[in-house]
Design a protein around this motif. Structure first.
Motif: not given
Lengths: 352, 352, 352, 352, 352
Positions: B294-301, B341-352
């Motif tokens: 959660v922290l990483t997703i919010i921060s990196t976006i 793009m970020m969200l796609r990256f996280f989806k690919k990494k299966q963090w979402l």
């Protein structure tokens, strides 16, 4: 029953030998299957109550196999009287938590073991007990199954040599099937283990922990069922009883060998499962490292840049660079430079 | 007593056989219950002091069962004199930390075991000792309970066969109840284990660690109490004493079987509890990963976006895009693009 | 000595039986305490040098107890000559690293054990050795203490029955005190364990790890001292020597029982300490989760808000909302809305 | 076969002694190699079907070595009939999951062991069984290999002393090669271990966990194969059979010694691998610390500075410092000061 | 050799008794030292080749001690012929991986053990073998050392009693030195352990993990060398051979005692090392917590403040507070207030 952690409780203070069925599924309807055979004849009966037992000519054959399926206190009492079986034996048959054991009561042997039933994804450990007499055998299973059908198939042909063997050989045949079923359960566990190992090494997932724990518990319970069975068989091999023909001992040794194989495999699997847990934990930590790297890379690149932008966003009256026409592109260039340096740093640290 | 880690300390240097009660709850009032019976008669007495003992005709019955509850040094002394019991035996009876054991003193057997009392959520391990003589039995319990009431109930009916058995059978009946109580404790532990496993697999919670540790300690103490009891029973089975009738040995073997079952279950539970600890730790790590994601997703976006806003918030004179009418919406669009793009990256990494 | 990891080094190549004191504190002044007694008489002497030994009538009493405290090579030599003790025995007495053992030299028994001294917070494991002869006993302690004062107190009264017992009983009395002292050490360890468990369950603190490790090492060393003592006592119980009266064997068995109790407790404590380590580790992880939650909550709430403020802080010419009179309060409201949503999200995740 | 977790399943209910090959690679073409020799003659035959067996003069030599490679049910049946071998023996030969064992059937000994084949990076554990008769030996290998070529080489020279030894010595020679192959596998494992330890100590990498697990599983399977072989050899050393010449027992003891060496090495390697896992986990944690340090250093330096810049970027009308000519350089200086202090703090904490 | 994980590989298929030196350092030049002595005479020779052996009068003394240092196949062959030593013995002497053992060949005893050489920081485990004959002893060491110089020193004086003892006593003297050297190695390990424990408790450092692992491996290899030596000595104590004088057995028991002490210490050290690993891991986690706390404190204080500054940096037209003269100081005050509250929160959480 799957409810692994269930422990039988006899009501404290009851006199020994009181017949109480404990730990059994009450929904299972009890049935009695009787197979009488000798070299010349072969008869089968299917009874549904203890009363019908008296009508049968049970004692005039070489071997009478009485197969009880499910708990029926009346039938037990009845059989206990017909074959004069000790009340402690009947009590033990009805206690699903009893450990495998064999006891010599002179006229008959009493053998208690665990039968394994793999009904994916669950593993059922059920009670299986035998009373081995001179010319009769009483088998008692907790749940109905067609496990012993192959034996009846081998007995039915008129020329079957099987018919000429005694009750000790029939007991061997029954136990052999019980033990072979352990292999089936272990094969299933082995396949699951292969799959889980591959998955955990690929990527840890909280769902796997549940599977690892379930596999671990299954192996624990198979182990608990099979270890005492080894003593039972090695006792049978060496028992000084007229009920066991020397020729049959070789076959009991064969089952013994199989049991040692099973124990071997169970212990190996247990170690592998424990290894899996370690891998799982390290996999989670690796994953955490991955996450932290992303956060750190993004943060360490942009936080200094944002600071620089903040500097130039200040409202001081006297900030000469703001009036310099090349200030803006110069700063952007400087920022790009910092980013490149940072990325190099991460590359050097092998985070990218 | 629950205070598990308490160790008894005899004052070093005291002569052996000095009667001191150690580790007992002093608030418990001692009582004496006496049951005299033979095939024809049955009498019960409730005494409250040692002095009343002398008034009783203790020695003229087939079997006199003297039940001591709670510590009373006077009574002990008195009984010791009446039945000429060795002072070391009396000393051992009063030492709550003694390990279960059985000793043959010729005229009587001395047996020391642990009784388990589950008073949820706490587990009490108490001392229970027996002196088995030819026609008397002295039982000593730490705390009052109605544990042995079923035995008296079986003795009271005039036609009871129980009355014709000797003190060895009475000892069996008492020990059987003691051992059956272990099953009750294990059943409770098993239920807790089922519940805890379900909870830990669902979500780790620091409160669980306390429960796991408590369960682990309970099992450790049950184990410590039951292991030596196995030796006690197997000694009783084989002891060369006139006090034990051969017929009773079969019953002792039955208790032996139960003890092995209990040991089996305790060891299995112990392994499962240890597995729980692993699951707990992995569960915490998983939870940490969740938080970090959660922290990483919010921060990196938002960190890069904030940087861009910071850029455009700088006060440089010459920033052409600021004067461009479509600069603002263009930037917002660009920011939206980055987010996607970020969200796609996280989806690919299966963090979402 | 506390210096646990110290290992004695004999200089390799020295002939066997060379008297060298190794591992002893040289600052301790050696003293000799002599107690001569038989049923009628009782005398005590306090010597400070070996020379004074010759002046004493050592051999005309039922029992002479020579108590050496601290190392004095001369006295040892002297005693070795008087009582013709083998040089390997003297060498062993002076080697602080020797394992407990008992050896039968015909005329005397040599017994080596470890004495435990709890001088909070440190635990000292010291050498204690006995030479048990027909009418003399030599005890050798590493450090002065009043450990054996209670024995002298029991010997002094003229009517003391103790005086009529032989050296085997005196040896029992000495060993009983040595073993009782282990209980004191374990009681101390148990209290510390109780305290530590409570503290670790409350909140992990790096200082605890030091205490856990210290407790673990203490238990390890108690265990190392007590295990071989069990063999020593069981040898004494069964030894075929005229020096041990059959009547005394019962007392040796009593010490044996105590040793088994101690071993039992040590093993239990060791398991609990290992459990503590697990709890400690999980406690740290929980703490980390706590910290990460605070960081994540604050960051995920304020980072998006700061981004929004950054947007409105940009210097684009054409940003219509900036001119809208309600733009500012509308944005603040929107921000409040985001915050509330975030908090709800955290509440749902049970982070708050 | 590498598929470690595979468990053989006999179809439950089949009569004992039914020949079914299970767990074998069906693609392997079975061949038969026959070596007949005595002191004067030496002949070799290569057969491809069971039918050719009858044409050979198998029984007129001192020693006939029939080497079966790959499964061929016909040949087995045939050999079983020629040498009257028990059907249970044939069944065991065909069961790849059987544990090493030796059985005395009077006329012949049946020996079952595991052969190890290291075909880097994979380890194959194959079945190897021997039937040792008076003047014949039947060896059965799962896969073709030139493992036994050295033996034939030693047999071919006309003056070879080997030819005069009996089948028991030939069995020794075969087993010696089988056991020597374990050393090769362990040497390979040792090299991998050296390499992995060096790598893990340098930097943990998720790929290593796969290697550690693979190594651990390999060692587990070597262990499972070698442990029962120890019993086999110690049985052979002491067996009371005319088939084993006393002189040969010395050689069997030599193999026994080698097996103990292998077990020793396997257990040592297993401990080292477990240690590697710990190091791996600690290495990951260290790496995490590294990452967190970078993030924390960057964040804690720039976040306060960015805040300061944010302050001066506010649009309050009355901010006196903004109009002060030295405000901007003063702030920059202040920021530099803060950075230096922060760096000092990190240096003191040894994060830099 | 330090290369711990090296396993000897005999080329599979070689006939038994083929002399091949494996695992030895080929750079070491082989030397032969011969000491002939009896009560009256004492002679020493230093040879450099096997050929010189024939010139020596080896067999006319009470005791001839032939000390081989380094591998020399010729000399071995030669000695083998002179003293008719079995080829398997010679083969074993040359195999550095052989486990300690003792074998009785009638005319001589063959004893194989491991010698430990601590050449800080590395530990070398070397082969040491003895052939104990009636009036000769052959000792074989892998590397040159002056380990046995003290023995020669004790032998040289004309009046030395040592000279009158037989080869069994000389063997004792040699083994005593070998075993005493283990104490030296353990003392070194103990010192390192003390140091490491102190360091790890202070602060974990990745360099420590290397030391812990090295220490762990050293202990593992000492253990592997010493365990089988216990069996060797207990065999020697009880061996039924004319070569061992009953009087010497007492000395062998003394070595036995030392070996048990060494095993004891090794096992204790191993447990402590394992505990160190736990402490190391917990220390890393603590360190991580420290880092996270700093990050979290800085972040949670400044992120909200930066947000507030960002708010007031927005360019909305209508932001009344911006025009308020006390707006700026009021905001600064508010920020100070927030900081104080945050710090209090952290103090309450004990992060400061």
């Amino acid at each position: 029953m799957r409810k692994h952690h269930r422990i039988h409780t006899k009501k404290p203070g009851l006199p020994p030998g009181t017949l109480i069925s404990s730990g059994f599924d009450p929904a299972v309807k009890a049935t009695i299957h009787i197979t009488c055979f000798n070299e010349d004849s072969f008869r089968e009966y299917e009874l549904s109550s203890a009363a019908e037992l008296d009508a049968l000519p049970l004692t005039d054959t070489t071997c009478t196999w009485i197969e009880l399926i499910g708990v029926d206190l009346d039938t037990m009492h009845h059989l206990g009287q017909i074959f004069s079986i000790h009340r402690l034996v009947l009590e033990d048959m009805l206690n699903t938590n009893h450990r495998p054991k064999v006891e010599d009561y002179g006229d008959y042997l009493f053998l208690l073991s665990k039968s394994i039933r793999q009904s994916a994804p669950d593993l059922y450990i059920e009670q299986f007990s035998l009373v081995i007499g001179k010319n009769y055998i009483i088998s008692f299973s907790e749940m109905p199954s067609n496990l012993f059908e192959p034996i009846r198939k081998r007995l039915r042909p008129p020329q079957s040599k099987f018919r000429s063997y005694g009750t000790d050989y029939l007991a061997y045949a029954l136990l052999d099937i019980i033990v072979d079923n352990y292999f089936t359960a272990l094969e299933h566990a082995g396949d699951q283990l292969d799959l889980l190992e591959e998955q955990v090494l690929l990527a840890a997932d909280p769902a796997q922990i549940r599977q690892i724990q379930s596999l671990r518990t299954d192996l624990l319970f198979i182990r608990r069922a099979i270890w005492p069975l080894r003593d039972v068989l090695s006792t049978l091999e060496r028992i000084d009883s007229q009920l066991i023909h020397p020729r049959t001992r070789l076959y009991y040794r064969d089952i013994s060998d199989h049991i040692v194989q099973i124990i071997d495999a169970v212990e190996t699997f247990r170690e592998i499962v424990n290894g899996l847990m370690d891998i799982y934990l390290s996999s989670i930590s690796n994953h955490m490292n991955e996450i932290m790297k992303v956060l750190t890379i993004i943060s360490t690149i942009f936080i200094p840049l944002t600071f620089l932008a903040g500097i130039e966003g200040m409202n001081f009256k006297f900030m000469p660079e703001l009036d310099w026409p090349y200030g803006y592109p110069a700063l952007l260039l400087f920022m790009a430079l910092i980013s490149v340096m940072m990325l190099r740093f991460f590359k050097k640290k092998q985070w990218l």
